[in-house]
Enzyme design. Structure first.
Site, mmCIF file in Angstrom:
data_model
loop_
_atom_site.group_PDB
_atom_site.id
_atom_site.type_symbol
_atom_site.label_atom_id
_atom_site.label_comp_id
_atom_site.label_asym_id
_atom_site.label_seq_id
_atom_site.Cartn_x
_atom_site.Cartn_y
_atom_site.Cartn_z
ATOM 1 C CE1 TYR A 110 -3.702 2.474 0.552
ATOM 2 C CE2 TYR A 110 -2.230 3.468 2.155
ATOM 3 C CZ TYR A 110 -3.357 3.542 1.371
ATOM 4 O OH TYR A 110 -4.137 4.666 1.386
ATOM 5 C CD1 TRP A 112 -1.388 7.571 -1.061
ATOM 6 C CD2 TRP A 112 -1.429 9.318 -2.470
ATOM 7 N NE1 TRP A 112 -2.636 8.155 -0.990
ATOM 8 C CE2 TRP A 112 -2.686 9.225 -1.832
ATOM 9 C CE3 TRP A 112 -1.223 10.334 -3.387
ATOM 10 C CZ2 TRP A 112 -3.734 10.114 -2.104
ATOM 11 C CZ3 TRP A 112 -2.260 11.220 -3.643
ATOM 12 C CH2 TRP A 112 -3.502 11.100 -3.015
HETATM 13 N N1 MGD Z 1 -0.900 18.596 1.744
HETATM 14 C C1 MGD Z 1 -1.353 17.342 1.803
HETATM 15 N N2 MGD Z 1 -2.568 17.055 1.272
HETATM 16 C C2 MGD Z 1 -3.044 15.790 1.337
HETATM 17 C C3 MGD Z 1 -2.314 14.737 1.918
HETATM 18 C C4 MGD Z 1 -1.045 15.067 2.483
HETATM 19 O O1 MGD Z 1 -0.344 14.207 3.036
HETATM 20 N N3 MGD Z 1 -0.613 16.368 2.410
HETATM 21 N N4 MGD Z 1 -2.820 13.467 1.934
HETATM 22 C C5 MGD Z 1 -3.920 13.139 1.011
HETATM 23 C C6 MGD Z 1 -4.641 11.940 1.421
HETATM 24 S S1 MGD Z 1 -3.935 10.434 1.112
HETATM 25 C C7 MGD Z 1 -5.874 11.979 1.978
HETATM 26 S S2 MGD Z 1 -6.698 10.525 2.358
HETATM 27 C C8 MGD Z 1 -6.551 13.231 2.227
HETATM 28 C C9 MGD Z 1 -7.181 13.273 3.615
HETATM 29 O O2 MGD Z 1 -7.912 14.415 3.724
HETATM 30 P P1 MGD Z 1 -8.756 14.705 5.035
HETATM 31 O O3 MGD Z 1 -9.310 13.448 5.574
HETATM 32 O O4 MGD Z 1 -9.694 15.765 4.676
HETATM 33 O O5 MGD Z 1 -7.612 15.261 5.985
HETATM 34 P P2 MGD Z 1 -7.294 15.042 7.539
HETATM 35 O O6 MGD Z 1 -6.247 16.067 7.780
HETATM 36 O O7 MGD Z 1 -6.982 13.652 7.874
HETATM 37 O O8 MGD Z 1 -8.624 15.364 8.329
HETATM 38 C C10 MGD Z 1 -9.605 16.294 7.924
HETATM 39 C C11 MGD Z 1 -10.111 17.127 9.075
HETATM 40 O O9 MGD Z 1 -10.731 16.288 10.034
HETATM 41 C C12 MGD Z 1 -10.613 16.945 11.272
HETATM 42 N N5 MGD Z 1 -10.897 15.985 12.342
HETATM 43 C C13 MGD Z 1 -10.091 15.046 12.875
HETATM 44 N N6 MGD Z 1 -10.750 14.354 13.828
HETATM 45 C C14 MGD Z 1 -12.004 14.873 13.882
HETATM 46 C C15 MGD Z 1 -13.176 14.597 14.644
HETATM 47 O O10 MGD Z 1 -13.224 13.702 15.481
HETATM 48 N N7 MGD Z 1 -14.289 15.340 14.384
HETATM 49 C C16 MGD Z 1 -14.309 16.322 13.462
HETATM 50 N N8 MGD Z 1 -15.457 16.984 13.259
HETATM 51 N N9 MGD Z 1 -13.221 16.622 12.743
HETATM 52 C C17 MGD Z 1 -12.090 15.907 12.937
HETATM 53 C C18 MGD Z 1 -9.215 17.486 11.279
HETATM 54 O O11 MGD Z 1 -9.087 18.563 12.177
HETATM 55 C C19 MGD Z 1 -9.064 17.923 9.833
HETATM 56 O O12 MGD Z 1 -9.359 19.296 9.686
HETATM 57 O O13 MGD Z 1 -5.665 14.327 2.099
HETATM 58 C C20 MGD Z 1 -4.901 14.273 0.896
HETATM 59 N N10 MGD Z 1 -4.247 15.546 0.770
HETATM 60 N N1 MGD Z 2 -1.813 8.753 12.231
HETATM 61 C C1 MGD Z 2 -2.223 8.803 10.967
HETATM 62 N N2 MGD Z 2 -1.687 7.966 10.073
HETATM 63 C C2 MGD Z 2 -2.079 8.020 8.789
HETATM 64 C C3 MGD Z 2 -3.071 8.943 8.367
HETATM 65 C C4 MGD Z 2 -3.629 9.810 9.335
HETATM 66 O O1 MGD Z 2 -4.522 10.627 9.037
HETATM 67 N N3 MGD Z 2 -3.172 9.716 10.622
HETATM 68 N N4 MGD Z 2 -3.448 8.974 7.051
HETATM 69 C C5 MGD Z 2 -3.314 7.747 6.309
HETATM 70 C C6 MGD Z 2 -3.547 7.940 4.875
HETATM 71 S S1 MGD Z 2 -5.037 8.665 4.446
HETATM 72 C C7 MGD Z 2 -2.686 7.504 3.930
HETATM 73 S S2 MGD Z 2 -3.161 7.535 2.287
HETATM 74 C C8 MGD Z 2 -1.376 6.927 4.269
HETATM 75 C C9 MGD Z 2 -0.270 7.332 3.299
HETATM 76 O O2 MGD Z 2 0.800 6.470 3.430
HETATM 77 P P1 MGD Z 2 1.846 6.202 2.243
HETATM 78 O O3 MGD Z 2 1.180 6.328 0.922
HETATM 79 O O4 MGD Z 2 2.548 4.939 2.531
HETATM 80 O O5 MGD Z 2 2.824 7.440 2.454
HETATM 81 P P2 MGD Z 2 3.882 8.092 1.447
HETATM 82 O O6 MGD Z 2 4.783 8.918 2.301
HETATM 83 O O7 MGD Z 2 3.191 8.786 0.346
HETATM 84 O O8 MGD Z 2 4.683 6.836 0.940
HETATM 85 C C10 MGD Z 2 5.027 6.656 -0.388
HETATM 86 C C11 MGD Z 2 6.459 6.141 -0.452
HETATM 87 O O9 MGD Z 2 6.716 5.770 -1.792
HETATM 88 C C12 MGD Z 2 8.004 6.260 -2.173
HETATM 89 N N5 MGD Z 2 7.971 6.424 -3.644
HETATM 90 C C13 MGD Z 2 7.594 7.483 -4.383
HETATM 91 N N6 MGD Z 2 7.688 7.199 -5.691
HETATM 92 C C14 MGD Z 2 8.124 5.929 -5.792
HETATM 93 C C15 MGD Z 2 8.417 5.060 -6.895
HETATM 94 O O10 MGD Z 2 8.278 5.411 -8.058
HETATM 95 N N7 MGD Z 2 8.831 3.800 -6.580
HETATM 96 C C16 MGD Z 2 8.997 3.364 -5.305
HETATM 97 N N8 MGD Z 2 9.405 2.119 -5.102
HETATM 98 N N9 MGD Z 2 8.770 4.186 -4.253
HETATM 99 C C17 MGD Z 2 8.318 5.424 -4.502
HETATM 100 C C18 MGD Z 2 8.191 7.528 -1.400
HETATM 101 O O11 MGD Z 2 9.564 7.824 -1.271
HETATM 102 C C19 MGD Z 2 7.473 7.198 -0.078
HETATM 103 O O12 MGD Z 2 8.370 6.701 0.871
HETATM 104 O O13 MGD Z 2 -1.031 7.298 5.599
HETATM 105 C C20 MGD Z 2 -2.039 6.967 6.548
HETATM 106 N N10 MGD Z 2 -1.536 7.165 7.886
HETATM 107 MO MO MO Z 3 -5.134 8.809 2.119
#
Ligand code: MGD
Ligand code: MGD
Ligand code: MO
Length: 766
Positions: A110, A112
């Site tokens: 898993y 990105w």
């Molecule tokens: N810059 C940037 N953008 C991203 C990402 C990133 O790593 N960096 N990751 C991407 C990915 S993979 C995803 S899945 C999305 C996730 O996008 P979101 O799920 O929208 O982002 P989060 O920051 O996890 O949480 C959203 C909001 O939920 C609120 N929150 C947390 N707990 C609670 C609660 O119990 N109740 C309420 N009402 N609110 C709560 C937090 O304060 C936050 O403002 O973002 C994507 N966009």
């Molecule tokens: N506590 C907490 N934990 C969370 C979340 C949260 O809200 N709270 N959010 C969760 C969510 S929504 C998500 S989506 C996950 C995200 O978790 P991940 O998707 O595992 O996070 P990334 O840092 O994007 O990891 C991608 C990795 O791939 C590598 N990479 C990039 N390009 C390539 C390539 O071409 N080849 C290879 N082999 N590697 C590459 C990068 O260097 C990086 O280390 O985290 C989750 N974890």
């Molecule tokens: Mo995510």
């Protein structure tokens, strides 16, 4: 200097290159709100954390594969030739499948990875492993997994629903009130899988505000939503949203503000909702006062908000983050129950959305055609795990568990191969994950950088970044094709994944199967040719591949600018039934009820969390920690970059804390804190602010796990990775999703000498 258009998950950009070196990636001129994540690119590309050569853990090189009790993460590495690495890997794959069968190989992988339709790390790995006889895969995601599993039972397929999400333009035209559970984090919508040319959310939100739309932000943190929308801020106890939604629903019901005609025509099960709200099922009436006691939102505001929602054209949007909590399914079922009671689903500017703001496309744009992808092949192994069960699987081979109505058994995994993800970023309770990672005989990681995951592997393979290979860029919800030419030579001995798997496939006698007798250019040509007829039908004549790669983005018209979610269903529910068992919205699901899960019964319910400010555990750990997405990077990607580092405090990830909580602990802005509970501890830099509610702290994800003593159990993480504190517990047996946002901690000022951050250097080599 030369300039090339390129793509990343945070958008199209312009790579500026001089003398074969990347100077920087700047904003694309078409983008109204470009992401600053690009500012990390040059500084992280050539840093000491970049993997330059294949490397093998010392103990593995000396003793070979060993089952259980490995010392991963504690031993130095030995750099080896590609030839040696290929030899070790071919041997390990072959002996694992011969001795234990292919179901002993975990290729879930898993993560990105990077933008690009062809060099998609996970697809490359999965195709290779399929050709090699198959692998155990993972299902779902960490993002909005409860939606993926729950929604098909009660309203329909989530991906289908998001591609037909109501557009913000509809809300600007016809909406009056937007009630946001979890706000609308513009920082999150800066990211879109595969990239996008224009970041649209901010402008679309401002257009709504200009048109007079009022916003209510229900969120423990204020600053995640843009100031310009002038939202009213209601800060509930984290994890209490379901209670709040029930309180709102109770007011709608008892004041007769619900739309009975809508409920009769379009839903099933409202009778059960009613008896639950009135306390006829459990003796507890879900009044505004009851909801107020759990959420700390005043009862009177709950009642007035319910009335405002009933008397306005109201849109409810629930952020993905809100379901990343214990019983996260309920926050989505609650959203749909409330929206059904309001009866505005399918009307312009009304209804609901899930995960708006989680992605720069949802509610904003769509892809005009299904973009081509590198085919993953057919996996002969059908064993899988729900993605967040990784540590459970490795620690409990042969154990039974339940998932979405199925009784399943964890496989006995001997080999793990990860490409394009970082479990030491994404998984909860890292100290437990460390134990899980000592189980397999062989762990292989393909990586760009020495992330913690790479440091916990046996064999580490250096791969190219997007700038070091050519590809076709296209976002999964975007309307443009973005060229991704190769702009610099590979750093060190890094190789493309296609190239790596081709070499190993040859050694295993499956070379032709894997490559399909094509090189990378051949695959790209085929993908490009496949795009031509469909593009032409949409009035876009594509140039040849070379001209595209050296040129600029190609935009298509928005395929469905006026979408309103479930509009057709509303117009004619008989002709356009939903894919649920009843064809209607299921406020009570007989199917889910039949699973008999106490942690996810047959209707929207309040299920008290074990980790929240209202739980017993808060006596020991009195602060709720939210761990949302970082603004300055994508997850852990580019953490060593200059923009990411610019917000750190003495090199530690910032943590938001309320002035009252800071005062009570003698903490001032800029102090380094130890954040801890009984699962682990990390350092973080205090940001004292009233943008966060009391008794709540906010520590973004993304800081690379950096243990003070890698040999110690539960070592202090010097850097600020919240996942040393989060619990490795699922939302429920229904969806087995992560509950990362449900975590209690305590903080104190860290008075000892600050240890240096070492995770951005290369590991020790011998
Ligand atoms: N810059 C940037 N953008 C991203 C990402 C990133 O790593 N960096 N990751 C991407 C990915 S993979 C995803 S899945 C999305 C996730 O996008 P979101 O799920 O929208 O982002 P989060 O920051 O996890 O949480 C959203 C909001 O939920 C609120 N929150 C947390 N707990 C609670 C609660 O119990 N109740 C309420 N009402 N609110 C709560 C937090 O304060 C936050 O403002 O973002 C994507 N966009
Ligand atoms: N506590 C907490 N934990 C969370 C979340 C949260 O809200 N709270 N959010 C969760 C969510 S929504 C998500 S989506 C996950 C995200 O978790 P991940 O998707 O595992 O996070 P990334 O840092 O994007 O990891 C991608 C990795 O791939 C590598 N990479 C990039 N390009 C390539 C390539 O071409 N080849 C290879 N082999 N590697 C590459 C990068 O260097 C990086 O280390 O985290 C989750 N974890
Ligand atoms: Mo995510």
């Amino acid at each position: 200097m030369k300039k090339y258009t390129t793509s990343s998950h945070w958008g199209a950009g312009i790579a500026e290159v001089k003398d074969g070196k990347l100077l920087r990636v700047s904003a694309h001129p078409l983008d109204p709100d470009p992401s600053k994540i690009n500012d990390n690119m040059d500084s992280s590309l050539y840093g000491p954390a970049r993997i330059k050569r294949p490397a093998v853990r010392k103990g593995y090189l000396e003793n070979g594969p060993q089952y259980q009790n490995n010392k991963r993460g504690q031993e130095p590495f030995v750099e080896v030739s590609w030839e040696k690495a290929f030899e070790l890997i071919s041997e390990a794959v072959d002996s694992t499948r011969k001795t234990h069968g292919n179901k002993a190989i975990f290729g879930g992988s898993y993560g990105w990875g990077s933008a690009g339709r062809f060099h998609h790390a996970q697809s490359q790995l999965k195709r290779f492993l399929s050709c090699a006889g198959g692998f155990v895969r993972s299902e779902g995601n960490y993002s909005y997994n409860t939606a993926l599993v729950l929604l098909p039972h009660i309203v329909g397929d989530f991906d289908e629903l998001t591609s037909t999400a109501t557009r913000w333009s509809s809300i600007a035209r016809d909406g009056e009130l937007v009630v946001m559970f979890g706000g609308i984090p513009v920082k999150s919508a800066q990211v879109s899988p595969g990239g996008c040319t224009r970041h649209r959310l901010k402008d679309d939100l401002l257009a709504c505000r200009k048109a007079g739309v009022r916003f209510v932000d229900i969120n423990p943190c204020r600053s995640d939503s843009p100031e310009e929308i002038e939202a009213e801020w209601l800060a509930p106890v984290p994890g209490s949203d379901s209670a709040l939604m029930l309180g709102l629903a109770h007011t709608l019901l008892t004041e007769n503000l619900h739309d009975q005609a809508f409920l009769d025509t379009y839903t099933v099960g409202f009778e059960q909702v009613k008896t639950y709200l009135l306390g006829e099922q459990d003796g507890i009436e879900k009044t505004a006062e009851w909801a107020s006691a759990l959420s700390e939102i005043p009862a009177e505001r709950i009642r007035t908000l319910a009335r405002e929602m009933a008397h306005s054209r109201t849109f409810i949007c629930t952020a993905a983050g809100v379901q990343r909590t214990e019983h996260g399914e309920q926050t989505l079922w609650g959203t749909i129950t409330l929206a059904s009671m309001l009866g505005q689903i399918g009307l312009p500017g009304g209804g609901y959305a899930i995960a708006y703001g989680s992605d720069g496309g949802i509610g904003l744009m769509n892809r005009p055609i299904r973009w081509p992808a590198f085919p993953k092949g057919n996996n002969p192994v059908d064993t899988f795990i729900p993605v967040a069960c990784i540590a459970d699987m490795l620690l409990n081979p042969g154990a039974d568990y339940q998932y979405n109505g199925m009784d399943l058994t964890y496989p006995d995994i001997r080999m793990v191969w990860w490409a394009g993800g970082n479990p030491f970023h994404h998984h909860q309770d890292i100290n437990r994950l460390i134990k899980a990672f000592q189980q397999p005989e062989t762990i292989i990681v393909n990586e760009i950088n020495w992330t913690s995951t790479a440091r916990f592997a046996d064999i580490v393979l250096p791969v190219t970044t997007t700038l070091e290979r050519e590809d076709i860029g296209a976002g999964s919800r975007d309307n443009s094709l973005i060229p991704m030419p190769r702009v610099i030579d590979p750093v060190g001995e890094a190789r493309d994944e296609f190239d790596i798997f081709t070499e190993i496939a040859k050694r295993l006698g499956i070379g032709e199967q894997f490559t399909g007798n094509k090189n990378a250019r051949g695959w790209l040509e085929d993908m490009w040719q496949a795009l031509k007829p469909e593009s032409l039908a949409l009035g876009v004549e594509l140039p040849d591949l070379d001209s595209f790669l050296q040129g600029d983005v190609i935009e298509f018209a928005d395929p469905n600018p006026d979408t309103i979610l479930l509009e057709d269903f509303r117009k004619d529910p008989a002709a356009n039934p939903l894919t649920t068992p009843s064809g209607k919205i299921e406020l009570y699901s007989e199917r889910i009820a039949s699973f008999g899960y106490s942690d996810c019964p047959g209707q929207f319910s309040w299920l008290p969390p074990t980790e929240s400010l209202t739980s017993e555990r808060a006596r020991s750990f009195p602060l709720h920690m939210i761990s949302g997405q970082p603004k300055t990077k994508l997850h852990s990607q580019l953490d060593p970059g200059s923009y990411s580092r610019s917000v750190k405090i003495e090199g530690r990830e910032p943590i938001m804390i309320h002035p009252a909580d800071a005062l009570a602990r003698g903490i001032t802005d800029g102090d380094i804190l130890k954040v801890y509970n009984d699962r682990g501890a990390c350092l973080a830099g205090a940001v004292v602010t009233d943008d966060i509610r009391e008794k709540t702290v906010y520590l973004c994800t993304g800081a690379w796990y950096d243990p003070l003593d890698p040999k110690a159990e539960n070592s202090l993480d010097k850097h600020g990775n919240p996942n040393v504190l989060t619990q490795d517990k699922r939302t429920s047996r229904l969806s087995q999703s992560t509950a990362a946002h449900s975590a209690l901690v305590e903080v104190e000022k860290y008075e000892e000498a600050l240890p240096a951050i070492t995770v951005f250097d290369s590991p020790e080599f011998i």
